[in-house]
Scaffold this motif. Structure first.
Motif, PDB file in Angstrom:
ATOM      1  N   VAL A 103       3.272   6.066  -2.645  1.00  0.00           N
ATOM      2  CA  VAL A 103       4.441   6.857  -3.048  1.00  0.00           C
ATOM      3  C   VAL A 103       4.500   6.992  -4.576  1.00  0.00           C
ATOM      4  N   ALA A 104       4.226   5.907  -5.277  1.00  0.00           N
ATOM      5  CA  ALA A 104       4.259   5.928  -6.735  1.00  0.00           C
ATOM      6  C   ALA A 104       3.220   6.893  -7.294  1.00  0.00           C
ATOM      7  N   ARG A 105       2.006   6.895  -6.710  1.00  0.00           N
ATOM      8  CA  ARG A 105       0.958   7.813  -7.185  1.00  0.00           C
ATOM      9  C   ARG A 105       1.354   9.264  -6.933  1.00  0.00           C
ATOM     10  N   MET A 106       1.932   9.516  -5.778  1.00  0.00           N
ATOM     11  CA  MET A 106       2.334  10.893  -5.443  1.00  0.00           C
ATOM     12  C   MET A 106       3.411  11.386  -6.418  1.00  0.00           C
ATOM     13  N   TYR A 107       4.321  10.488  -6.773  1.00  0.00           N
ATOM     14  CA  TYR A 107       5.448  10.897  -7.626  1.00  0.00           C
ATOM     15  C   TYR A 107       5.058  10.962  -9.106  1.00  0.00           C
ATOM     16  N   TYR A 108       4.413   9.890  -9.626  1.00  0.00           N
ATOM     17  CA  TYR A 108       4.170   9.802 -11.064  1.00  0.00           C
ATOM     18  C   TYR A 108       2.855  10.452 -11.506  1.00  0.00           C
ATOM     19  N   GLU A 109       1.813  10.404 -10.647  1.00  0.00           N
ATOM     20  CA  GLU A 109       0.527  10.954 -11.047  1.00  0.00           C
ATOM     21  C   GLU A 109       0.321  12.386 -10.558  1.00  0.00           C
ATOM     22  N   GLU A 110       0.766  12.654  -9.324  1.00  0.00           N
ATOM     23  CA  GLU A 110       0.574  13.993  -8.772  1.00  0.00           C
ATOM     24  C   GLU A 110       1.731  14.931  -9.073  1.00  0.00           C
ATOM     25  N   GLY A 111       2.853  14.363  -9.519  1.00  0.00           N
ATOM     26  CA  GLY A 111       3.982  15.184  -9.920  1.00  0.00           C
ATOM     27  C   GLY A 111       4.750  15.794  -8.766  1.00  0.00           C
ATOM     28  N   ARG A 112       4.643  15.221  -7.576  1.00  0.00           N
ATOM     29  CA  ARG A 112       5.375  15.782  -6.427  1.00  0.00           C
ATOM     30  C   ARG A 112       6.845  15.356  -6.491  1.00  0.00           C
ATOM     31  N   SER A 113       7.710  16.177  -5.950  1.00  0.00           N
ATOM     32  CA  SER A 113       9.126  15.836  -5.896  1.00  0.00           C
ATOM     33  C   SER A 113       9.369  14.830  -4.787  1.00  0.00           C
ATOM     34  N   GLN A 114      10.533  14.165  -4.837  1.00  0.00           N
ATOM     35  CA  GLN A 114      10.858  13.199  -3.789  1.00  0.00           C
ATOM     36  C   GLN A 114      10.978  13.881  -2.423  1.00  0.00           C
ATOM     37  N   GLN A 115      11.470  15.127  -2.403  1.00  0.00           N
ATOM     38  CA  GLN A 115      11.595  15.862  -1.142  1.00  0.00           C
ATOM     39  C   GLN A 115      10.222  16.165  -0.561  1.00  0.00           C
ATOM     40  N   GLU A 116       9.258  16.533  -1.437  1.00  0.00           N
ATOM     41  CA  GLU A 116       7.896  16.834  -0.974  1.00  0.00           C
ATOM     42  C   GLU A 116       7.230  15.585  -0.407  1.00  0.00           C
ATOM     43  N   ILE A 117       7.445  14.453  -1.081  1.00  0.00           N
ATOM     44  CA  ILE A 117       6.867  13.198  -0.600  1.00  0.00           C
ATOM     45  C   ILE A 117       7.474  12.818   0.744  1.00  0.00           C
ATOM     46  N   ILE A 132       4.686  -2.610  -9.771  1.00  0.00           N
ATOM     47  CA  ILE A 132       3.650  -1.625  -9.442  1.00  0.00           C
ATOM     48  C   ILE A 132       3.704  -0.473 -10.436  1.00  0.00           C
ATOM     49  N   VAL A 133       4.919  -0.123 -10.836  1.00  0.00           N
ATOM     50  CA  VAL A 133       5.131   0.935 -11.831  1.00  0.00           C
ATOM     51  C   VAL A 133       5.795   0.326 -13.052  1.00  0.00           C
ATOM     52  N   GLU A 134       5.230   0.585 -14.210  1.00  0.00           N
ATOM     53  CA  GLU A 134       5.828   0.169 -15.478  1.00  0.00           C
ATOM     54  C   GLU A 134       6.069   1.415 -16.315  1.00  0.00           C
ATOM     55  N   ILE A 135       7.293   1.554 -16.794  1.00  0.00           N
ATOM     56  CA  ILE A 135       7.657   2.751 -17.555  1.00  0.00           C
ATOM     57  C   ILE A 135       7.784   2.399 -19.028  1.00  0.00           C
ATOM     58  N   SER A 136       7.067   3.128 -19.867  1.00  0.00           N
ATOM     59  CA  SER A 136       7.175   2.963 -21.324  1.00  0.00           C
ATOM     60  C   SER A 136       7.710   4.247 -21.915  1.00  0.00           C
ATOM     61  N   MET A 169      11.896   3.445  -2.252  1.00  0.00           N
ATOM     62  CA  MET A 169      10.530   2.953  -2.420  1.00  0.00           C
ATOM     63  C   MET A 169      10.084   3.031  -3.879  1.00  0.00           C
ATOM     64  N   LEU A 170      10.488   4.076  -4.593  1.00  0.00           N
ATOM     65  CA  LEU A 170      10.147   4.185  -6.018  1.00  0.00           C
ATOM     66  C   LEU A 170      10.835   3.084  -6.825  1.00  0.00           C
ATOM     67  N   ALA A 171      12.087   2.788  -6.452  1.00  0.00           N
ATOM     68  CA  ALA A 171      12.814   1.708  -7.130  1.00  0.00           C
ATOM     69  C   ALA A 171      12.137   0.368  -6.860  1.00  0.00           C
ATOM     70  N   HIS A 183       0.840  -1.201   0.000  1.00  0.00           N
ATOM     71  CA  HIS A 183       0.000   0.000   0.000  1.00  0.00           C
ATOM     72  C   HIS A 183       0.877   1.254   0.000  1.00  0.00           C
ATOM     73  N   LEU A 184       1.952   1.224   0.796  1.00  0.00           N
ATOM     74  CA  LEU A 184       2.832   2.387   0.885  1.00  0.00           C
ATOM     75  C   LEU A 184       3.546   2.642  -0.444  1.00  0.00           C
ATOM     76  N   LEU A 185       4.006   1.567  -1.106  1.00  0.00           N
ATOM     77  CA  LEU A 185       4.679   1.732  -2.393  1.00  0.00           C
ATOM     78  C   LEU A 185       3.735   2.307  -3.443  1.00  0.00           C
ATOM     79  N   VAL A 186       2.483   1.846  -3.437  1.00  0.00           N
ATOM     80  CA  VAL A 186       1.492   2.377  -4.384  1.00  0.00           C
ATOM     81  C   VAL A 186       1.252   3.854  -4.108  1.00  0.00           C
TER      82      VAL A 186
END
Length: 327
Positions: A13-27, A50-54, A41-43, A8-11
């Motif tokens: 963090v991933a949403r905050m970073y990739y969908e909301e566009g927050r920086s790692q410092q903000e998260i 959980i995250v797939e990059i294309s 956690m992003l790695a 749940h925590l990884l999901v």
């Protein structure tokens, strides 16, 4: 195995970073953890799927397929149009081919051209800007008996005009009815000079044909082989052709009643050209393209994603080949 809480925590963090566009410092600040912890956690989210990059190239290229083709076939370069099932596949491949040519060509170079619909699309996408003092040379005789839209002579003249260069003519048909006719034309000084110039090009741009498909099938029809000759030719299991020179699926040249009635550079001569780019589109070209890549003549492949996938499926890992050696 990660706990549900970890997942749940990884999901989150991933949403905050990739969908909301927050920086790692903000998260890190929001969750009360350190920034390196967020990075880890992003790695982990990527590692666990959980995250797939294309990566989608703006020029419409499939970079993953390009990398796989280069590694599998030992290619020096590769361009794959990301156009699955598109009715504009030929347009996309033609555009990529034209871009590659303009990136590669240098002033005063000599470039050789064969023929084919995909190659025609490449030429048509070269901007009519001029400025390159190059010489364009035919690698194969005229093919008006097959299809006037794809004759090598027309492509040579058109490409030279678009590049602002000169062009050379090969005053002879590509396909002859008898071996004797071929020998007579090969004795002509103008034909000898044109073929000699073709051997000396720095870059060759060639269409890849697949036996029984489109223009490759038309070549055999135009030769009007008798039943015995046709049986002899078919018994060698032709896969495709480059410059109307046929080979099997392992890239071995096919001698006999077709080879001795064609007026063009040979596969051996083609293999001595410093840089050869083969162009083809469509999964139906897979067998011919596979033979071409195994023949030791092609350094660069320009194709679409459907053909690229078919080639990778057909080439077993144990059959992976290296780059062709140069004299």
């Amino acid at each position: 195995m990660p706990t549900a809480r970890d997942q749940h925590l990884l999901v989150k963090v991933a949403r905050m970073y990739y969908e909301e566009g927050r920086s790692q410092q903000e998260i890190a600040h929001a969750l009360g953890v350190s920034r390196p912890n967020v990075s880890r956690m992003l790695a982990a989210a990527r590692e666990r799927g959980i995250v797939e990059i294309s990566i989608h190239d703006p020029a419409g290229r499939d970079l993953t397929l390009e990398s796989e083709l280069r590694a599998t076939f030992g290619l020096r370069d590769c361009r794959v149009a990301d156009a699955p099932g598109s009715d504009r596949t030929l347009t996309h491949v033609g555009d990529l081919g034209a871009r590659w040519l303009l990136e590669t060509l240098r002033p005063e170079q000599r470039v050789g051209v064969s023929w084919g619909r995909t190659l025609q699309a490449v030429v048509q996408h070269v901007p009519d800007h001029g400025g390159l003092d190059v010489e364009v040379v035919p690698l194969v005789g005229g093919l008006s008996s097959v299809d006037c839209e794809i004759t090598g002579e027309e492509l040579v003249r058109d490409l030279a005009a678009r590049l602002g260069g000169r062009f050379r003519r090969l005053h002879a048909p590509a396909l002859l009815t008898t071996p004797a006719s071929t020998q007579i034309l090969l004795a002509e000084p103008s034909v000898q000079a044109a073929l000699k110039a073709a051997e000396q090009v720095g870059i060759a741009l060639v269409g890849i044909g697949s036996h029984g498909v489109g223009s490759s099938a038309a070549i055999i029809d135009a030769l009007a082989l008798d039943p015995r000759e046709k049986e002899e030719f078919d018994s060698r299991q032709p896969a495709g052709d480059l410059c109307a020179r046929f080979f099997d699926v392992d890239g071995r040249p096919i001698p006999g009643p077709v080879e001795d009635r064609v007026l063009a550079v040979s596969l051996e001569q083609l293999s001595r050209i410093p840089l050869v780019a083969g162009v083809a589109a469509g999964a139906e070209k897979a067998r011919g393209a596979l033979g071409a890549l195994r023949s030791g003549t092609v350094d660069v492949l320009i194709s679409d994603s459907s053909l690229a996938r078919a080639l990778l499926s057909a080439q077993a890992p144990s059959d992976m080949i290296g780059t062709r050696s140069r004299p």
